[in-house]
Design a protein around this motif. Sequence first.
Motif, short mmCIF file in Angstrom:
data_model
loop_
_atom_site.label_atom_id
_atom_site.label_comp_id
_atom_site.label_asym_id
_atom_site.label_seq_id
_atom_site.Cartn_x
_atom_site.Cartn_y
_atom_site.Cartn_z
N LYS A 40 0.93 -1.19 -0.13
CA LYS A 40 0.03 0.11 0.11
C LYS A 40 0.94 1.44 -0.02
N TYR A 67 -12.27 -2.24 -3.74
CA TYR A 67 -12.93 -2.36 -2.48
C TYR A 67 -14.31 -2.15 -2.42
N HIS A 74 -16.57 -3.01 0.48
CA HIS A 74 -16.82 -2.31 1.50
C HIS A 74 -17.44 -0.75 1.43
N PHE A 99 -15.64 3.56 7.18
CA PHE A 99 -14.15 3.64 6.83
C PHE A 99 -14.02 3.86 5.30
N LEU A 138 -10.47 4.87 3.24
CA LEU A 138 -9.89 3.83 2.65
C LEU A 138 -9.24 4.22 1.20
N ARG A 171 -1.72 -14.17 4.01
CA ARG A 171 -2.50 -13.52 5.13
C ARG A 171 -1.75 -13.72 6.42
N MET A 228 1.29 -11.48 6.37
CA MET A 228 0.68 -9.92 6.49
C MET A 228 0.37 -9.71 8.01
N THR A 235 -5.32 -7.16 10.55
CA THR A 235 -5.76 -6.05 9.72
C THR A 235 -5.19 -4.80 10.74
N ARG A 238 2.45 -6.62 8.97
CA ARG A 238 1.85 -5.30 9.75
C ARG A 238 2.40 -5.01 10.90
N ILE A 246 -4.92 0.97 11.68
CA ILE A 246 -5.68 -0.01 10.84
C ILE A 246 -5.90 0.79 9.55
N ASP A 247 -5.81 2.06 9.34
CA ASP A 247 -6.24 2.60 8.40
C ASP A 247 -4.85 2.61 7.38
N ASN A 291 -2.09 0.16 7.07
CA ASN A 291 -1.74 -1.08 7.47
C ASN A 291 -0.77 -1.79 6.46
N HIS A 321 -2.19 -5.42 1.70
CA HIS A 321 -3.24 -6.13 1.47
C HIS A 321 -3.02 -7.60 0.80
N GLY A 322 -4.01 -8.46 1.22
CA GLY A 322 -3.87 -9.74 0.67
C GLY A 322 -5.27 -10.41 0.58
P1 RTP Z 1 -7.21 -5.61 3.26
O1 RTP Z 1 -8.39 -6.07 2.41
O2 RTP Z 1 -6.61 -4.27 3.18
O3 RTP Z 1 -5.94 -6.80 2.72
O4 RTP Z 1 -7.40 -6.01 4.61
P2 RTP Z 1 -7.95 -7.05 5.61
O5 RTP Z 1 -8.63 -7.80 4.76
O6 RTP Z 1 -7.26 -7.46 6.78
O7 RTP Z 1 -9.32 -6.13 6.19
P3 RTP Z 1 -10.95 -5.76 5.34
O8 RTP Z 1 -11.96 -6.12 6.45
O9 RTP Z 1 -10.71 -6.23 4.20
O10 RTP Z 1 -10.62 -3.90 5.37
C1 RTP Z 1 -10.10 -3.31 4.17
C2 RTP Z 1 -9.22 -2.18 4.72
O11 RTP Z 1 -10.24 -1.42 5.39
C3 RTP Z 1 -9.51 -0.74 6.41
N1 RTP Z 1 -10.53 -0.79 7.82
N2 RTP Z 1 -10.61 -0.11 8.62
N3 RTP Z 1 -11.58 1.52 10.87
C4 RTP Z 1 -11.88 0.26 10.92
O12 RTP Z 1 -12.56 -0.38 11.42
C5 RTP Z 1 -11.43 -0.41 9.47
N4 RTP Z 1 -11.94 -1.57 9.29
C6 RTP Z 1 -10.99 -2.15 8.10
C7 RTP Z 1 -8.15 -1.15 6.58
O13 RTP Z 1 -7.49 -0.44 5.99
C8 RTP Z 1 -8.28 -2.78 5.88
O14 RTP Z 1 -7.14 -3.06 5.53
#
Ligand code: RTP
Length: 143
Positions: free
Chosen positions: A11, A51, A54, A59, A63, A87, A90, A93, A104, A111-112, A114, A117-118
């Motif tokens: 990222k 994304y 989401h 967020f 993001l 994962r 990494m 999250t 990480r 968390i913002d 981080n 990504h995987g």
């Molecule tokens: P990524 O998709 O980036 O690999 O991360 P992840 O699977 O570990 O987490 P995911 O739930 O898919 O969330 C995507 C990205 O959104 C941001 N996030 N912020 N503030 C929050 O509660 C929150 N939750 C998620 C994170 O940057 C996360 O990597």
Amino acid sequence: MAVQRTISIIKPDAVAKNVIGAIYNRFETSGLKIVAAKMLHLSREQAEGFYAEHKERPFFKALVDFMTSGPIMVQVLEGENAVLKNREIMGATNPSEALAGTLRADYAVSIDENAVHGSDSEESAAREIAYFFTETEVCARTR
Ligand code: RTP
Ligand code: MG
């Protein structure tokens, strides 16, 4: 466990820290092979599409702001159990919950922002690989 492919993204925060090589070293020493790679600076439309799952989350705008804040490095990793292995490399999250020695824990600040990504499943991996790469851009590593 069969050989899988997965998407990894370094990222904008980690690209800015100049740790692309350090992160690639983790993948390679873990037995994952890089079979495609490109540096991109995502448009808002590209980040929102990537994304899309989401888009209703609180967020989402932050993001997209972050993912478009600078260049990213996108790669396809290949190897035994690649989705879960990436994962694990990494870490969680939220970097405050990431195990010592994970990417990480070492490179993320929040968390913002981080670092990496995987893909979270084989289905996500297939969709995400097709989002960034054509079939001919993913190389066979037979030697
Ligand atoms: P990524 O998709 O980036 O690999 O991360 P992840 O699977 O570990 O987490 P995911 O739930 O898919 O969330 C995507 C990205 O959104 C941001 N996030 N912020 N503030 C929050 O509660 C929150 N939750 C998620 C994170 O940057 C996360 O990597
Ligand atoms: Mg995710």
